[in-house]
Design an enzyme around this catalytic site. Sequence first.
Site, PDB file in Angstrom:
ATOM      1  N   HIS A 177      37.405  52.664  60.841  1.00  0.00           N
ATOM      2  CA  HIS A 177      36.888  53.921  61.398  1.00  0.00           C
ATOM      3  C   HIS A 177      35.488  54.277  60.934  1.00  0.00           C
ATOM      4  O   HIS A 177      35.018  55.372  61.223  1.00  0.00           O
ATOM      5  CB  HIS A 177      37.803  55.093  61.043  1.00  0.00           C
ATOM      6  CG  HIS A 177      39.139  55.028  61.673  1.00  0.00           C
ATOM      7  ND1 HIS A 177      39.430  55.609  62.884  1.00  0.00           N
ATOM      8  CD2 HIS A 177      40.279  54.437  61.268  1.00  0.00           C
ATOM      9  CE1 HIS A 177      40.693  55.394  63.191  1.00  0.00           C
ATOM     10  NE2 HIS A 177      41.237  54.686  62.220  1.00  0.00           N
ATOM     11  N   LYS A 230      32.407  70.045  63.880  1.00  0.00           N
ATOM     12  CA  LYS A 230      32.900  68.804  63.289  1.00  0.00           C
ATOM     13  C   LYS A 230      32.635  68.868  61.793  1.00  0.00           C
ATOM     14  O   LYS A 230      31.958  69.784  61.320  1.00  0.00           O
ATOM     15  CB  LYS A 230      32.188  67.593  63.894  1.00  0.00           C
ATOM     16  CG  LYS A 230      30.643  67.713  63.871  1.00  0.00           C
ATOM     17  CD  LYS A 230      29.967  66.528  64.522  1.00  0.00           C
ATOM     18  CE  LYS A 230      29.946  66.602  66.036  1.00  0.00           C
ATOM     19  NZ  LYS A 230      30.756  65.614  66.700  1.00  0.00           N
ATOM     20  N   ARG A 231      33.164  67.895  61.018  1.00  0.00           N
ATOM     21  CA  ARG A 231      32.869  67.895  59.592  1.00  0.00           C
ATOM     22  C   ARG A 231      31.351  67.849  59.361  1.00  0.00           C
ATOM     23  O   ARG A 231      30.611  67.285  60.162  1.00  0.00           O
ATOM     24  CB  ARG A 231      33.541  66.694  58.905  1.00  0.00           C
ATOM     25  CG  ARG A 231      35.009  66.889  58.642  1.00  0.00           C
ATOM     26  CD  ARG A 231      35.280  68.034  57.686  1.00  0.00           C
ATOM     27  NE  ARG A 231      34.833  67.752  56.339  1.00  0.00           N
ATOM     28  CZ  ARG A 231      35.597  67.229  55.393  1.00  0.00           C
ATOM     29  NH1 ARG A 231      36.863  66.954  55.622  1.00  0.00           N
ATOM     30  NH2 ARG A 231      35.117  66.989  54.190  1.00  0.00           N
ATOM     31  N   LYS A 286      25.791  63.312  60.909  1.00  0.00           N
ATOM     32  CA  LYS A 286      26.170  64.090  62.094  1.00  0.00           C
ATOM     33  C   LYS A 286      25.057  65.059  62.503  1.00  0.00           C
ATOM     34  O   LYS A 286      25.078  65.640  63.569  1.00  0.00           O
ATOM     35  CB  LYS A 286      27.487  64.834  61.850  1.00  0.00           C
ATOM     36  CG  LYS A 286      28.682  63.886  61.658  1.00  0.00           C
ATOM     37  CD  LYS A 286      29.977  64.652  61.493  1.00  0.00           C
ATOM     38  CE  LYS A 286      31.148  63.783  61.061  1.00  0.00           C
ATOM     39  NZ  LYS A 286      31.808  63.102  62.197  1.00  0.00           N
ATOM     40  N   THR A 324      35.506  62.223  68.436  1.00  0.00           N
ATOM     41  CA  THR A 324      36.600  62.598  69.340  1.00  0.00           C
ATOM     42  C   THR A 324      36.418  64.024  69.840  1.00  0.00           C
ATOM     43  O   THR A 324      36.966  64.390  70.875  1.00  0.00           O
ATOM     44  CB  THR A 324      37.984  62.446  68.656  1.00  0.00           C
ATOM     45  OG1 THR A 324      37.903  62.942  67.326  1.00  0.00           O
ATOM     46  CG2 THR A 324      38.435  60.995  68.658  1.00  0.00           C
ATOM     47  N   LYS A 372      37.084  66.075  73.636  1.00  0.00           N
ATOM     48  CA  LYS A 372      37.764  67.363  73.841  1.00  0.00           C
ATOM     49  C   LYS A 372      36.885  68.316  74.652  1.00  0.00           C
ATOM     50  O   LYS A 372      37.348  69.001  75.564  1.00  0.00           O
ATOM     51  CB  LYS A 372      38.125  68.000  72.486  1.00  0.00           C
ATOM     52  CG  LYS A 372      39.148  67.181  71.717  1.00  0.00           C
ATOM     53  CD  LYS A 372      39.210  67.547  70.238  1.00  0.00           C
ATOM     54  CE  LYS A 372      39.884  66.420  69.470  1.00  0.00           C
ATOM     55  NZ  LYS A 372      39.696  66.492  68.014  1.00  0.00           N
TER      56      LYS A 372
HETATM   57  C1  26V Z   1      37.260  57.868  53.497  1.00  0.00           C
HETATM   58  C2  26V Z   1      37.730  58.490  52.390  1.00  0.00           C
HETATM   59  C3  26V Z   1      37.402  57.930  51.097  1.00  0.00           C
HETATM   60  C4  26V Z   1      38.267  58.475  50.013  1.00  0.00           C
HETATM   61  C5  26V Z   1      38.432  59.952  50.082  1.00  0.00           C
HETATM   62  C6  26V Z   1      39.049  60.381  51.366  1.00  0.00           C
HETATM   63  C7  26V Z   1      38.518  59.643  52.509  1.00  0.00           C
HETATM   64  C8  26V Z   1      38.830  60.089  53.750  1.00  0.00           C
HETATM   65  C9  26V Z   1      38.363  59.428  54.853  1.00  0.00           C
HETATM   66  C10 26V Z   1      37.562  58.336  54.739  1.00  0.00           C
HETATM   67  C11 26V Z   1      37.053  57.600  55.917  1.00  0.00           C
HETATM   68  C12 26V Z   1      36.647  58.473  56.978  1.00  0.00           C
HETATM   69  C13 26V Z   1      36.527  57.703  58.226  1.00  0.00           C
HETATM   70  C14 26V Z   1      36.601  58.605  59.410  1.00  0.00           C
HETATM   71  O1  26V Z   1      37.106  59.694  59.371  1.00  0.00           O
HETATM   72  N1  26V Z   1      36.094  58.122  60.498  1.00  0.00           N
HETATM   73  C15 26V Z   1      36.077  58.840  61.752  1.00  0.00           C
HETATM   74  O2  26V Z   1      37.168  58.361  62.518  1.00  0.00           O
HETATM   75  C16 26V Z   1      37.249  58.977  63.787  1.00  0.00           C
HETATM   76  C17 26V Z   1      38.491  58.444  64.454  1.00  0.00           C
HETATM   77  O3  26V Z   1      38.352  57.084  64.713  1.00  0.00           O
HETATM   78  C18 26V Z   1      35.999  58.687  64.585  1.00  0.00           C
HETATM   79  O4  26V Z   1      36.084  59.345  65.821  1.00  0.00           O
HETATM   80  C19 26V Z   1      34.772  59.167  63.832  1.00  0.00           C
HETATM   81  O5  26V Z   1      33.611  58.781  64.519  1.00  0.00           O
HETATM   82  C20 26V Z   1      34.774  58.559  62.441  1.00  0.00           C
HETATM   83  O6  26V Z   1      33.715  59.103  61.660  1.00  0.00           O
END
Ligand code: 26V
Length: 816
Positions: A355, A543-544, A549, A651, A655
């Site tokens: 992701h 968004k976050r 972003k 995503t 929406k």
């Molecule tokens: C990494 C970590 C590292 C440890 C702490 C918690 C944590 C939480 C999440 C992540 C990876 C985040 C990756 C992510 O959220 N990617 C998003 O995924 C969406 C669904 O596929 C996508 O639409 C977004 O573009 C993408 O940024």
Amino acid sequence: MFTNKTTFKQAFVDSIENKLGKTLQEASGLDIYNVLGHLIREYIGKDWMHTNKEYEAQQEKQIYYFSMEFLIGRLLGNNLLNLGTLQLVREALQELGLNLEEIEEQEHDAGLGNGGLGRLAACFLDSLATLQYPGHGCGIRYQYGLFEQKIINGYQVELPDYWLQKEYVWDIRRSDKKVGVRFGGHVISRELNGRMVYEHRDYEHVWAVPYDVPVVGYHYHNVNTLRLWSAESSQELGSYSNPADQNYYKFLAYSRSVQSISEFLYPDDSSYEGKQLRLKQQYFLCSAGLQSILRTFDKSGLSYYHLPSKVAIHINDTHPTLLIPELMRILIDDKNLGWEDAWDITTQTISYTNHTTLSEGLEKWPVHMVKELLPRIYMIIEEINERFCHLLWNLYPGQFNRIAQMAIIADDQVKMAHLAIVGSYSINGVAELHTQILKEREMKLFYEVFPQRFNNKTNGITHRRWLMHANPKLSNLITETIGHQWIAEPEQLIRLAPHAQDSSLQEEVARIKQQNKRKLATYIERNYPISIDPTSLFDVLAKRLHGYKRQLLSVLHIMHLYNQITDNPSIDMLPRTFIFGAKAAPNYHLAKKVIKLIHSVADTINRDPIASKLIKVVFLENYGVSLAEKIMPAAEISEQISTAGKEASGTSNMKFMMNGALTIATLDGANIEMQNLVGQEAMFIFGLRSEEIAHYNQFGDYQAKLLYESTPSIKRVMDQLILNSPYTRANNDFQDIYNSILKTNDEFFVLKDFDSYAAAQQRIDAEYRQSRSWLEKSIINIAHSGKFASDRTIAEYASEIWDTHPVPVHLARVHS
Ligand code: 26V
């Protein structure tokens, strides 16, 4: 159970009286929600049981979707919708003098996720159940969800999100299905009858107790399961209850450490802290989930060689990658299989979605940490690594560099993405560009070794929550225009396209958008000391918060518009309301500064008697699923302005599109596929493309400082961050933002894309005045949004990755 309004009302009022010992009039809002929730949960119970029986009988392949995050939001409204009883219940409640929408507001969002990745998992569950696939979620029942965001004096403050404080009506604790998980200790290996055996000693034992949440499919009968695991002590206080006993404090420490495993969701989607605990959480999920899967599989009586034909295990990003060594461990140590057989089974069972390509998102664990916490798992990872490096050596003899770059263990770290690629049969990206970048750049070396494993599955969202539930008026209008087939087959939304120029449809679309805007305006006025003009253009960025972003690009542009107004108060500019929603990771200093900047800009402009007639800026606190459901239907412009190549898919773009907003976007993630469908004219595309960004990064020939010095409009807004300006007042809050751009040579190309963004915004200003053509484009966007329904995505995963088929469950449920 209830087939008409009368039976429902009877059951509901009886339930209030029996459960609460109160009359309906005496019951509080929360009482009413709880009773209604329980009633619906019980109603679901039968279908749930039958679904499980049917799955057992039919022996179709089961899918298990492992994710550290499930951002499911509220369930009451969605369950009613999917059960087909929404209308009946709404009307029956109305007859009792109750308003369903108000009752829904009582439910606390289950915010067990950070952002897109967690919400995607929730949309997938909805699609799996609706398409009648036997697919289940496996996650953690965090006691605290993503933090609750409060804004105090323009600064983000994080409060714990104790979502379980009030009763949670949707899950069922299954103590009988608990399993043990082991941490720490050491491993003794010895030979026994010509075979190595491994004995794990002195470990810490923790119970994993599952809580099951039913996942109701739309208008069919399948009810799948989201199984959330909670950690519990396996020792009782009992014999240690005396503080004089030295074991008393040991026990307290143990029980505290167990509790912490399922206590918090990590509020960070970019970098990570508290590493060891996070690793513990990941193994906890993997080990508990896998044991429970194998228990179910064991009932089939089949040998483990059949596992890949009966079970598909999917890992949502690398967070559950420990499933690979854990499955190896169980097959070898507990089921006595040899390494090769165990490896074949494992690599035919597990598939992986990537992701992100951001380096902070790629998980790495220090070797010593894995060794200490998971000694047997580490041994297995080491062996996987050795065998993989051996394979590489045969393929690329003498190429030390290449092998070192690809190794699973290197530089004293375990690289989870490498382990995930090597140990799974499918690796997918989440939009075409993202998959291409994985193949050509980020995972190029792996793609050369395993080309057949790589594939794309463009993300999707569930149109049931994001259109039918969030925007019922638009849904009804669509059905009146093209019939109801689009509900079962969202790609049929395309049948709206021939009506895009139809003026009566355009008027209806405009009327509904206006109503939704008024509703959001009322919500804003009730919750914030600001009034907004519901006829202004609603321009949304939600968004976050993250550098890539580029919320900052949007704020700098608003500052630029304000400069234009102060220079020329009679400027011809369409009134706009800029709406933001964003949480920043608590330790992400710059992201929090951007929140403060948005507030300072909002304060200045909203108070200015002239400018505030043209621009209002609103920051909505605590952005999450339920707030998003309020925002999407009211948005007219969707801001998707990431640095090209950085947003894997996005995503929220989908929406907004489904709710008729027009998109201002860079050619990034799924925006590109949106543009391919709706055409250039129905979107506002700007900015550098990912190849151009890659080029600049490679050759270093972009100089932000030069651009800053040579472009007066850019210099002016940048200087307003640091010099005495309406935004800075007495403090020096934004120096860091200023430095972040000029001292890092504008890592995210904010300044480089500024002019092109401002020009696209001007096109919006001009085109919004042409209301007929705007509405035509809005309808074209809705018509093409069917491609971004998660039903399409899930059908692709099912046939191209998991090789599984629907299992219809037939029951006599009556739908209204
Ligand atoms: C990494 C970590 C590292 C440890 C702490 C918690 C944590 C939480 C999440 C992540 C990876 C985040 C990756 C992510 O959220 N990617 C998003 O995924 C969406 C669904 O596929 C996508 O639409 C977004 O573009 C993408 O940024």
